[in-house]
Design a protein around this motif. Sequence first.
Motif, mmCIF file in Angstrom:
data_model
loop_
_atom_site.group_PDB
_atom_site.id
_atom_site.type_symbol
_atom_site.label_atom_id
_atom_site.label_comp_id
_atom_site.label_asym_id
_atom_site.label_seq_id
_atom_site.Cartn_x
_atom_site.Cartn_y
_atom_site.Cartn_z
ATOM 1 N N ALA A 156 0.839 -1.201 0.000
ATOM 2 C CA ALA A 156 0.000 0.000 0.000
ATOM 3 C C ALA A 156 0.873 1.250 0.000
ATOM 4 O O ALA A 156 0.628 2.197 -0.769
ATOM 5 N N SER A 157 1.916 1.247 0.828
ATOM 6 C CA SER A 157 2.799 2.431 0.875
ATOM 7 C C SER A 157 3.430 2.652 -0.493
ATOM 8 O O SER A 157 3.520 3.788 -0.973
ATOM 9 N N HIS A 158 3.845 1.532 -1.072
ATOM 10 C CA HIS A 158 4.492 1.628 -2.381
ATOM 11 C C HIS A 158 3.534 2.219 -3.418
ATOM 12 O O HIS A 158 3.896 3.128 -4.175
ATOM 13 N N GLU A 159 2.306 1.739 -3.412
ATOM 14 C CA GLU A 159 1.310 2.230 -4.376
ATOM 15 C C GLU A 159 1.026 3.703 -4.169
ATOM 16 O O GLU A 159 0.793 4.433 -5.128
ATOM 17 N N LEU A 160 1.010 4.137 -2.935
ATOM 18 C CA LEU A 160 0.696 5.544 -2.653
ATOM 19 C C LEU A 160 1.870 6.449 -2.998
ATOM 20 O O LEU A 160 1.693 7.639 -3.252
ATOM 21 N N ARG A 161 3.073 5.878 -2.982
ATOM 22 C CA ARG A 161 4.249 6.714 -3.214
ATOM 23 C C ARG A 161 4.305 7.222 -4.656
ATOM 24 O O ARG A 161 4.668 8.363 -4.896
ATOM 25 N N THR A 162 3.884 6.391 -5.590
ATOM 26 C CA THR A 162 3.984 6.779 -7.003
ATOM 27 C C THR A 162 3.135 8.027 -7.312
ATOM 28 O O THR A 162 3.668 9.030 -7.784
ATOM 29 N N PRO A 163 1.836 8.022 -7.023
ATOM 30 C CA PRO A 163 1.065 9.253 -7.294
ATOM 31 C C PRO A 163 1.550 10.433 -6.480
ATOM 32 O O PRO A 163 1.562 11.574 -6.975
ATOM 33 N N LEU A 164 1.990 10.179 -5.244
ATOM 34 C CA LEU A 164 2.481 11.286 -4.409
ATOM 35 C C LEU A 164 3.717 11.924 -5.045
ATOM 36 O O LEU A 164 3.817 13.162 -5.106
#
Length: 465
Positions: free
Chosen positions: A256-264
């Motif tokens: 989840a953290s990884h997925e959120l990092r890309t758009p951020l």
Amino acid sequence: MRTRSLRTRLVAAMLLLLALASTVIAVVTTIVLRQYLMRQLDDGLRVASRVIIRNDGTPSSPDAIFRSPRPPDSLTAVIRQGAVVDAQVYPRTGGAVPVPATEYADLTALVPDGRAVSADLGTLGEYRLIAATTPRGDVVVSGQSEQQLRGTVTSLVTTELIVAAGVLVVAGIAGAIVVRRELRPLERVAATAARVSRLPLDRGEVSLAERVPDADPRTEVGQVGTALNRMLDHVGSALEARHESEMQLRQFVADASHELRTPLAAIRGYAELSRRGELSADTEHSLARISSQADRMTTLVEDLLLLARLDAGRPLERGEVDLTRVVVDAVSDAHAAGPGHRWQLDVPDQPVTVPGDATRIAQVLANLLANARAHTPPGTRVTVALAADHAGAHLRVTDEGPGIAPDLLPHVFERFARGSSSRSRQNGSTGLGLAIVHAVVTAHGGTVGVSSSPGRTAFDVRLPR
Ligand SMILES: Nc1ncnc2c1ncn2[C@@H]1O[C@H](COP(=O)(O)OP(=O)(O)OP(=O)(O)O)[C@@H](O)[C@H]1O
Ligand SMILES: [Mg+2]
């Protein structure tokens, strides 16, 4: 009281019982033997006394009495008018010996009634005596030493004591060995329990390999061992399950953290560019990208939130869901989103309803249709079929696309599991769609399954009535 080991107590109890039994047997046999010998002695005396009285035919001389042969260790006395006329004992060896005058009182005190009594004749020892009156009015005393009887009884008691002591020693040793052997399985149980108690079970992957060896369920101690083994099996699998779910959770958080990092990162990049004003002409484009990345994050966070809620077992909204309507709406939405695909609908005439949360069930269908659209090329036929039976509703989404990769298929309902094809990556898929389908259907008490091969992929959802 001090607590001793079970082993000591068992052996002590056994020895105590054995000693008690030996004592009872010894006392009883001694009494019985003594009485039997005494009766024999008395019978012999009575016969001797009668013989003497019958033979006492000669009027003047009591010597006649003493002339007849006497058995060894016997005593004969004649009392005339309360005074001892003659009294002699006949030892085993040597001739007759006169009874010392000091013992005469014992003889004269006898009642001539033919009953045997015991008397202590000083240096001569204990004698059994019978007194009887002769036809001439004399009292004749016949006696027999109790020495032999006493010797027999004493030797019996001695033998009994020696045998009992031997038996107790042997039984004590044998008992200790047997008890030790019988209790060894219990020691194994204790040793296993002790080893388990030293294992670090509180973190990480633990292997609970300790078991009680050779636990024989036919014995009581074996049953304790078997029960402990069963408990260890149980605890072992529970710990494994705990570890697995812990790992899953960690993986989930990492993904989840990884997925959120890309758009951020994208949002930050575009924001930075806009702030510098370097791309003044393209600021509008930057804002559009920021907005789309924010949307992607929102979707992702909403998906995560929904999964977290379902995981926590939050109650769903319960209502009567008109599945026919949900299916029709979803297909028409899919049609609008993917006009390139060929959408087909197969619903019964009668409306199909199930109890449940309409929004969530609509989401299930939307996710399945989105997959059929996103992971198949345009022009692919997608069929949504709805049927009802006594158990509930059966929903099937079939497409004629390329299918799910065989190595992905077993994990397709896991979180963040997605295909590696560029197609899956590029359209911003996260791999949560089917995880949500699974979680929602499970929360409704239903099941979801998939079968896939090139040219036919089918998702089957069953919702109970
Ligand atoms: N109908 C289908 N045909 C082919 N592959 C599919 C189909 N449905 C799912 N898959 C494969 O299963 C993977 C997991 O699907 P899932 O819906 O969970 O995630 P996603 O579609 O990749 O992402 P998301 O739905 O979260 O946007 C997909 O990435 C895709 O590779
Ligand atoms: Mg999907």
